[in-house]
Design a protein around this motif. Structure first.
Motif, mmCIF file in Angstrom:
data_model
loop_
_atom_site.group_PDB
_atom_site.id
_atom_site.type_symbol
_atom_site.label_atom_id
_atom_site.label_comp_id
_atom_site.label_asym_id
_atom_site.label_seq_id
_atom_site.Cartn_x
_atom_site.Cartn_y
_atom_site.Cartn_z
ATOM 1 N N MET A 113 41.097 32.844 43.707
ATOM 2 C CA MET A 113 40.738 33.164 42.328
ATOM 3 C C MET A 113 41.344 32.163 41.345
ATOM 4 O O MET A 113 40.772 31.928 40.272
ATOM 5 C CB MET A 113 41.168 34.588 41.991
ATOM 6 N N GLU B 263 36.149 31.345 37.327
ATOM 7 C CA GLU B 263 34.968 32.029 36.796
ATOM 8 C C GLU B 263 34.572 33.238 37.636
ATOM 9 O O GLU B 263 33.675 34.013 37.252
ATOM 10 C CB GLU B 263 33.788 31.050 36.729
ATOM 11 N N ASN C 288 34.723 36.891 39.339
ATOM 12 C CA ASN C 288 35.250 38.250 39.217
ATOM 13 C C ASN C 288 35.018 38.989 40.530
ATOM 14 O O ASN C 288 33.995 38.763 41.198
ATOM 15 C CB ASN C 288 34.573 39.015 38.083
ATOM 16 N N SER D 169 41.169 41.456 33.720
ATOM 17 C CA SER D 169 39.746 41.562 33.364
ATOM 18 C C SER D 169 38.834 41.042 34.467
ATOM 19 O O SER D 169 37.631 41.326 34.470
ATOM 20 C CB SER D 169 39.475 40.804 32.064
ATOM 21 N N ARG D 170 39.401 40.289 35.409
ATOM 22 C CA ARG D 170 38.594 39.721 36.494
ATOM 23 C C ARG D 170 38.567 40.623 37.724
ATOM 24 O O ARG D 170 37.942 40.297 38.729
ATOM 25 C CB ARG D 170 39.146 38.348 36.890
#
Length: 653
Positions: free
Chosen positions: A564, A569, A571, A610-611
């Motif tokens: 990651m 980018e 998720n 948030s990912r």
């Protein structure tokens, strides 16, 4: 502080003579007190010197001996006062040892800042001193001790008396200890070291819940009109090693210098009585040997002594115990353990950890208790156990059962019941030794063996923290020195256009060399695909009925972290699953906890929350037929059920 401690610590090195006075009467008074001091009659010497001071004496030797007499009696407040007066004299000609004793006395009354000043003056004396080098290399020792503190819960024992109780050891379901309490059967026997009763060996019964009761004196064959102390027993309970003063016909005796040396004896249990008491062959008439301790397989005997080859006041030695019961030659444990001061009261655990008392290593004052790993042949790390085990007073005679995490030690701290008290303790946090090592290696292309320069190599501990990092050079080679407190380590290797590599490894102090092969990326992982399969990771397994991240799982999750970080980018949804045991609602709840635990670990490792999303699927997506319904279930073993307790990492963006 007990007689046994003091005489072990000070034998033969403190023969102090008062300078002659021009006045014959004064000379006789000073000489009489000096004779008392040289015969270790410290209690009488203190009283006499103070009387001389009241008469106007300010002789340098009086201040020196007043400081020493109080120091060796653990009266550190008074020792600091008299050493202070000594150094208030104009250009006092004293050995640098007095600088150390003054610094140690100040530390024992918690005047650490002033103590450090005198340690720096010892440094300015430019004398080679092992204690000084340990202080210089750890000048922030109080912070280190604070970090090591809080790992024990201690309790003062009900069996303690108003006298001195110390030197605990275990023999089956009994605690054996040394005490100065009066038996009440005979007139109180007083020795002029500190005006306390002679020491005898007692036992106390240990109940199932750890309570101690029924303290009673051991056999009269063991307890003579001498000091007996510091026992060690074989596991079968048939052999005992113990400490005793020089004696003749069972009575206290001295050598030609007026000193009663200490010796270790061995006794065998026969028909319920301790008999066949024999003196060990490495005892001596001109030095002391005390405080025996056996290692786990009873092939070695550790002890404290000031015999030839001692680095300081007393050192810790070891001898081999041969199969026929004879002994090898004594071996000094060396400067990793021993200093110019007192190292004493050794104890060795099943894991070969040596615990001992010392006032030569950086500590809180007086004798502190330290630990060292005997598996480390160079003994590069010595750990101060911190509070509440250690205090500014004397703390010593520590014994420990690593299985139950319980043990005992003695201390003369102010809140005790007597001169020295025995305390029980429970260890609440494991002791970890930091060691230094290196990882060498090379990184290559899996397909063609080509070297891969500029690859990033990270070493992580069991908590997932990066403890060292490096990049491969133009030859694909790397060398990473590192420090760790655990031998469960892993590597993560990353390089653009290559899959994440790495492996777990167990280091050793001599270093380890590994080869890493990275596979070129055929294509990027796509939407809806499992990153774990792309990285060729094993499944992230959980223990039955548990949601915490296992150490082996943490090592694999670090590869997800690296992925990651390389693709910011991306998720991911974490899908967590259970096996079919348990009801549907419980399994759904458990899987949700596992998914959230996995997500929390990745966030702790630096991935933006948030990912990451997380969802528990319970037993709705089993990988085999280990279900509950009769039509599709089979008899499954533990390993088959474990295949369903997993997490997956699906790309959702």
């Amino acid at each position: 502080m007990t007689f046994i401690q003091k005489i072990t610590a000070t034998i033969t090195i403190y023969t102090l003579l008062l300078t002659c006075s021009s006045i014959v009467g004064q000379e006789k008074k000073v000489q009489k007190v000096t004779d008392n001091f040289n015969k270790y009659a410290y209690a009488e010497a203190i009283e006499s010197y103070e009387s001389l001071l009241e008469q106007g004496f300010t002789d340098l030797e009086i201040f020196k001996n007043l400081g020493n007499a109080n120091y060796f009696n653990a009266n550190y407040q008074d020792a600091a006062k008299w050493y202070g007066k000594l150094f208030d004299l104009e250009n006092p000609e004293v050995a640098s040892e007095y600088l150390y004793r003054y610094a140690q006395s100040l530390k024992s009354i918690e005047n650490y800042a002033e103590s450090d000043k005198w340690m720096k003056k010892l440094e300015l004396a430019k004398e080679k001193d092992n204690r000084l080098s340990k202080y210089i290399n750890n000048d922030d020792y109080l912070k280190t001790i604070k970090e090591n503190s809080g790992r024990y819960k201690i309790k003062n024992l009900d069996i303690n008396s108003s006298s001195s109780d110390f030197a605990p050891s275990l023999n089956g379901k009994q605690l054996i200890f040394s005490t100065a309490r009066d038996s009440g059967l005979f007139a109180k026997r007083i020795h002029n070291w500190n005006n306390k009763s002679f020491l005898n060996l007692y036992s106390a019964d240990i109940s199932e819940n750890g309570e101690l009761s029924n303290p009673k004196q051991l056999s009269g064959l063991l307890n003579k009109k001498t000091h007996e102390s510091s026992t060690a027993f074989t596991k079968d309970g048939n052999t005992m090693y113990f400490t005793r003063n020089n004696s003749k016909n069972g009575k206290f005796s001295r050598d030609d210098e007026g000193v009663s040396r200490l010796k270790i004896y061995r006794s065998k249990l026969k028909n319920g009585e301790w008999s066949n008491i024999e003196e060990l062959p490495f005892n001596g008439e001109n030095y002391s040997v005390a405080h025996p301790a056996l290692n786990a397989d009873e092939s070695k005997l550790y002890f404290a002594s000031d015999m030839e080859g001692t680095l300081g006041a007393s050192d810790i030695f070891v001898v081999e115990i041969n199969t026929d019961g004879s002994f090898g030659p004594p071996k000094n444990l060396g400067p990793g353990i021993n200093t110019e001061s007192r190292e004493t009261f050794p104890f060795v655990t099943e894991a070969n950890i040596l615990y001992f008392a010392s006032d030569g290593h950086p500590g809180l004052g007086g004798l502190d208790i330290f630990a060292a790993n005997l598996e480390d042949s160079e003994i590069s790390t010595v750990i101060n156990l911190g509070s509440p085990i250690n205090t500014p007073e004397d703390d010593f005679s520590f014994i420990f059962n690593e299985t139950s995490k319980t043990g005992y030690f003695a201390s003369n701290r102010k809140e005790g019941k007597g001169d020295d008290d025995i305390y029980s303790f429970k260890e609440t946090k494991d002791l970890n030794f930091e060691f230094e090592s290196t990882l060498d290696g090379v990184v290559k292309n899996l397909e063609n063996g080509a070297i891969l320069p500029n690859a990033t190599v990270e070493i992580k501990n069991i908590e997932g923290s990066i403890i060292a990092t490096a990049k491969t050079d133009e030859t694909g080679y790397f060398n990473i020195p590192f420090k760790s407190t655990t031998k469960e380590l892993s590597t993560v290797i990353t390089l653009a256009e290559y899959e994440v590599g790495g492996r777990s490894f167990t280091p050793n102090k001599n270093g380890i060399t590994l080869e890493f092969l990275l596979a070129p990326k055929a294509n990027k992982v796509g939407l809806g695909e499992d990153v774990a399969k792309y990285l060729n990771m094993p499944m992230i397994y959980f223990d039955f009925d548990k949601s915490n991240i296992r150490p082996d799982a943490a090592l694999e999750l670090d590869k997800i972290v690296a992925f990651m970080n390389e693709y910011p980018e991306v998720n991911i949804e974490i899908g967590s699953h259970t096996d079919s045991r348990g009801n549907d609602y419980y399994n759904l709840s458990l899987s949700e906890k596992r998914a959230q635990a996995t997500r929390s670990y990745l966030i702790d490792m630096g991935i933006d929350s948030s990912r990451l999303s997380a969802k528990g699927y319970g037993e709705t997506q089993l990988t085999n037929n280990c279900g509950n319904s009769a039509e599709n279930s089979i008899e499954c073993g533990k390993a088959q059920h474990e295949l369903n307790r997993r997490s997956e990492f699906i790309i959702v963006k």
